[in-house]
Scaffold this motif. Sequence first.
Motif, PDB file in Angstrom:
ATOM      1  N   PHE A   1      61.872  76.710  52.650  1.00 51.02           N
ATOM      2  CA  PHE A   1      63.339  75.864  52.987  1.00 51.02           C
ATOM      3  C   PHE A   1      64.174  76.210  51.689  1.00 51.02           C
TER       4      PHE A   1
ATOM      5  N   TYR B   1      67.691  78.236  52.063  1.00 49.19           N
ATOM      6  CA  TYR B   1      68.916  77.334  52.141  1.00 49.19           C
ATOM      7  C   TYR B   1      69.619  77.616  50.676  1.00 49.19           C
TER       8      TYR B   1
ATOM      9  N   ILE C   1      68.321  78.696  59.773  1.00 46.39           N
ATOM     10  CA  ILE C   1      69.030  78.951  58.456  1.00 46.39           C
ATOM     11  C   ILE C   1      69.332  80.458  58.208  1.00 46.39           C
TER      12      ILE C   1
ATOM     13  N   VAL D   1      73.059  71.571  57.171  1.00 46.82           N
ATOM     14  CA  VAL D   1      71.829  72.235  57.529  1.00 46.82           C
ATOM     15  C   VAL D   1      71.787  72.147  58.906  1.00 46.82           C
TER      16      VAL D   1
ATOM     17  N   CYS E   1      66.606  71.452  61.297  1.00 46.51           N
ATOM     18  CA  CYS E   1      65.799  71.082  59.833  1.00 46.51           C
ATOM     19  C   CYS E   1      66.095  69.474  59.793  1.00 46.51           C
TER      20      CYS E   1
END
Length: 82
Positions: free
Chosen positions: A10, A14, A60, A73, A77
């Motif tokens: 993540f 991200y 994402i 986000v 998520c």
Amino acid sequence: MTQESFEEDFSEAYCSLLEACEVLTFYGYRNVGDCQDNATATTQSCDFDDDKAEACLDDIEKTGCADLWEQTVPDSCTEVCS
């Protein structure tokens, strides 16, 4: 997928998105490393759902820079922990 491996994936995905969109400082990060050290999608008391974690990472990947203006986000998520 474990919660720990998800957190690593993540933060990498991200923070790469934030860097590509040139909004790291807007989101409060000094650089990519700072983002990767601090960006998280779960909590310690998380009832982790690996299917939702996969959906989060996929979303994402599909997120564009314009999408970041509407939400920080993808919704998926925020559903990784129940």
